[in-house]
Design a protein around this motif. Structure first.
Motif, PDB file in Angstrom:
ATOM      1  N   THR A  17      32.728  32.536 -19.217  1.00  0.00           N
ATOM      2  CA  THR A  17      33.419  33.467 -18.324  1.00  0.00           C
ATOM      3  C   THR A  17      32.434  34.401 -17.636  1.00  0.00           C
ATOM      4  OG1 THR A  17      33.779  34.982 -20.186  1.00  0.00           O
ATOM      5  CG2 THR A  17      35.544  33.407 -19.670  1.00  0.00           C
ATOM      6  N   THR A  18      31.200  34.415 -18.109  1.00  0.00           N
ATOM      7  CA  THR A  18      30.154  35.237 -17.499  1.00  0.00           C
ATOM      8  C   THR A  18      29.018  34.329 -17.059  1.00  0.00           C
ATOM      9  OG1 THR A  18      30.704  37.076 -18.982  1.00  0.00           O
ATOM     10  CG2 THR A  18      28.596  37.189 -17.823  1.00  0.00           C
ATOM     11  N   ALA A  19      28.705  34.331 -15.780  1.00  0.00           N
ATOM     12  CA  ALA A  19      27.664  33.458 -15.259  1.00  0.00           C
ATOM     13  C   ALA A  19      26.284  33.954 -15.659  1.00  0.00           C
ATOM     14  CB  ALA A  19      27.750  33.378 -13.736  1.00  0.00           C
ATOM     15  N   PRO A  20      25.370  33.055 -16.020  1.00  0.00           N
ATOM     16  CA  PRO A  20      24.003  33.482 -16.310  1.00  0.00           C
ATOM     17  C   PRO A  20      23.284  33.888 -15.033  1.00  0.00           C
ATOM     18  CG  PRO A  20      24.130  31.093 -16.336  1.00  0.00           C
ATOM     19  CD  PRO A  20      25.529  31.584 -16.156  1.00  0.00           C
ATOM     20  N   GLN A  21      22.340  34.789 -15.177  1.00  0.00           N
ATOM     21  CA  GLN A  21      21.478  35.140 -14.051  1.00  0.00           C
ATOM     22  C   GLN A  21      20.429  34.048 -13.902  1.00  0.00           C
ATOM     23  OE1 GLN A  21      19.869  39.090 -14.250  1.00  0.00           O
ATOM     24  NE2 GLN A  21      18.491  38.799 -12.508  1.00  0.00           N
ATOM     25  N   ILE A  22      20.323  33.470 -12.723  1.00  0.00           N
ATOM     26  CA  ILE A  22      19.401  32.352 -12.530  1.00  0.00           C
ATOM     27  C   ILE A  22      18.011  32.906 -12.226  1.00  0.00           C
ATOM     28  CG2 ILE A  22      18.957  30.207 -11.279  1.00  0.00           C
ATOM     29  CD1 ILE A  22      21.503  30.211 -12.970  1.00  0.00           C
ATOM     30  N   ASP A  23      17.258  33.169 -13.290  1.00  0.00           N
ATOM     31  CA  ASP A  23      15.913  33.738 -13.173  1.00  0.00           C
ATOM     32  C   ASP A  23      14.903  33.033 -14.061  1.00  0.00           C
ATOM     33  OD1 ASP A  23      16.769  34.598 -15.647  1.00  0.00           O
ATOM     34  OD2 ASP A  23      16.749  36.743 -15.150  1.00  0.00           O
ATOM     35  N   ASP A  38      33.931  27.893 -13.186  1.00  0.00           N
ATOM     36  CA  ASP A  38      34.733  27.341 -12.096  1.00  0.00           C
ATOM     37  C   ASP A  38      33.903  26.976 -10.864  1.00  0.00           C
ATOM     38  OD1 ASP A  38      37.039  27.645 -13.608  1.00  0.00           O
ATOM     39  OD2 ASP A  38      37.476  29.639 -12.810  1.00  0.00           O
ATOM     40  N   HIS A  39      32.641  27.404 -10.854  1.00  0.00           N
ATOM     41  CA  HIS A  39      31.843  27.239  -9.641  1.00  0.00           C
ATOM     42  C   HIS A  39      30.580  26.407  -9.837  1.00  0.00           C
ATOM     43  CE1 HIS A  39      34.471  30.223  -7.860  1.00  0.00           C
ATOM     44  NE2 HIS A  39      34.234  31.023  -8.881  1.00  0.00           N
ATOM     45  N   TYR A  40      30.014  26.410 -11.051  1.00  0.00           N
ATOM     46  CA  TYR A  40      28.709  25.773 -11.256  1.00  0.00           C
ATOM     47  C   TYR A  40      28.658  25.009 -12.575  1.00  0.00           C
ATOM     48  CZ  TYR A  40      26.857  28.735  -7.497  1.00  0.00           C
ATOM     49  OH  TYR A  40      26.627  29.346  -6.294  1.00  0.00           O
ATOM     50  N   PHE A  41      27.812  24.012 -12.583  1.00  0.00           N
ATOM     51  CA  PHE A  41      27.341  23.350 -13.798  1.00  0.00           C
ATOM     52  C   PHE A  41      25.932  23.871 -14.027  1.00  0.00           C
ATOM     53  CE2 PHE A  41      25.199  19.292 -15.422  1.00  0.00           C
ATOM     54  CZ  PHE A  41      25.576  19.492 -16.746  1.00  0.00           C
ATOM     55  N   TYR A  42      25.717  24.550 -15.156  1.00  0.00           N
ATOM     56  CA  TYR A  42      24.447  25.222 -15.419  1.00  0.00           C
ATOM     57  C   TYR A  42      23.591  24.398 -16.385  1.00  0.00           C
ATOM     58  CZ  TYR A  42      27.013  29.303 -13.614  1.00  0.00           C
ATOM     59  OH  TYR A  42      27.757  30.153 -12.839  1.00  0.00           O
ATOM     60  N   VAL A  43      22.306  24.344 -16.099  1.00  0.00           N
ATOM     61  CA  VAL A  43      21.348  23.660 -16.970  1.00  0.00           C
ATOM     62  C   VAL A  43      20.162  24.579 -17.199  1.00  0.00           C
ATOM     63  CG1 VAL A  43      19.701  21.743 -17.125  1.00  0.00           C
ATOM     64  CG2 VAL A  43      22.004  21.338 -16.233  1.00  0.00           C
ATOM     65  N   ALA A  44      19.736  24.690 -18.443  1.00  0.00           N
ATOM     66  CA  ALA A  44      18.527  25.435 -18.793  1.00  0.00           C
ATOM     67  C   ALA A  44      17.678  24.550 -19.692  1.00  0.00           C
ATOM     68  CB  ALA A  44      18.876  26.738 -19.512  1.00  0.00           C
ATOM     69  N   ALA A  45      16.370  24.671 -19.551  1.00  0.00           N
ATOM     70  CA  ALA A  45      15.474  23.833 -20.353  1.00  0.00           C
ATOM     71  C   ALA A  45      14.237  24.610 -20.752  1.00  0.00           C
ATOM     72  CB  ALA A  45      15.069  22.578 -19.585  1.00  0.00           C
ATOM     73  N   CYS A  46      13.718  24.264 -21.914  1.00  0.00           N
ATOM     74  CA  CYS A  46      12.439  24.787 -22.399  1.00  0.00           C
ATOM     75  C   CYS A  46      11.486  23.615 -22.534  1.00  0.00           C
ATOM     76  CB  CYS A  46      12.617  25.483 -23.740  1.00  0.00           C
ATOM     77  SG  CYS A  46      11.054  25.977 -24.526  1.00  0.00           S
TER      78      CYS A  46
END
Length: 264
Positions: free
Chosen positions: A35-41, A81-89
């Motif tokens: 419900t809370t979007a991550p900051q894309i940084d 509802d707006h994005y598919f988020y991916v994060a990687a290390c």
């Protein structure tokens, strides 16, 4: 009947844990709604990322019976509802990158790649690549290369956002780095075009995979140089490390990609 039901529950539980199924079957991941979007940084300190599990560590593209990757790589996923988020290390003692032009062939650098086939039919799927400079290349594949392609290289996903955070120093061979982190927001308004104009809903699953290309390099006059075979003089082939193994050195086999299960 009860024993069969329990066995099925056990199989589903193990497959969603990130552990390989028998015979290197495609891996599975539960992608949780946020419900809370991550900051894309590129900095993965958002509360939503803390609640998202890591995938299993990447393995050789051919499968677990081949040499274990030199450096660890893991991924997290979320959706709203707006994005598919991916994060990687991506653990890496020698973080490097040279390509700065969008839609250049990014895998000529060390890179991170995402492959998405929302309807899982192995046709009209999306490919994304980025390097440590946050230079990106995204394209559509109408068909796999073994079926003749073609690749729509001029395709750009409108609204795509990406970022890189480097725990170390870029292109500096004088020190040892720790890792580079990537964070990507794929717009669902774009990806739904590959899925009958449907955004994901709870209970849906997509075919997704991730790849890391790692070149063998050495340091010459303070610069990273790709190593060559001493006999042939040709550049050594790159390493290909992936989340869900392909069985062969070919990412364009969507039937082998992992299953991402969308959950609320």
């Amino acid at each position: 009947m009860k024993l069969i039901f329990i066995a099925l529950l056990h199989l589903l539980s193990s497959s969603f844990s990130g552990e390989p199924l028998p015979n290197d079957a495609p891996l599975r991941y539960v992608c949780y709604y946020t419900t809370t979007a991550p900051q894309i940084d590129g900095i993965l300190n958002d509360e939503c990322w803390k609640k998202a599990p890591w995938t299993a560590s990447f393995q050789d593209i051919r499968g677990k019976d081949f040499p274990k990757p030199t450096y660890n790589t893991r991924v997290k996923m979320l959706w709203d509802d707006h994005y598919f988020y991916v994060a990687a290390c991506l653990e890496e003692p020698y973080i490097q990158g040279t390509i700065t032009q969008r839609d250049a062939v990014i895998f000529h650098d060390n890179d991170f790649e995402v492959f998405i086939d929302p309807d899982g039919d192995t046709y009209l799927y999306y490919e994304f690549e980025m390097n440590a400079l946050n230079t990106i290349w995204d394209l559509l594949l109408v068909r796999t290369y073994r079926e003749g392609g073609p690749a729509l290289n001029g395709y750009d996903a409108k609204g795509l956002r990406s970022a890189v955070y480097i725990d170390g120093t870029l292109n500096d061979p004088s020190d040892i780095d720790k890792a580079w982190y990537v964070e990507i927001a794929f717009p669902l308004d774009v990806l739904k075009e590959l899925n009958g104009n449907r955004k994901p809903a709870a209970g849906d699953q997509w075919r997704v995979n991730f790849s890391r290309v790692e070149w063998h390099t050495t340091i010459v006059n303070g610069k990273y140089i790709k190593e060559k075979d001493p006999i042939s003089g040709k550049t050594l082939p790159e390493e290909n490390w992936v989340w869900s193994p392909q069985g062969v050195v070919d990412m364009h086999r969507p039937e082998m990609w992992g299953y991402v299960h969308f959950s609320k």
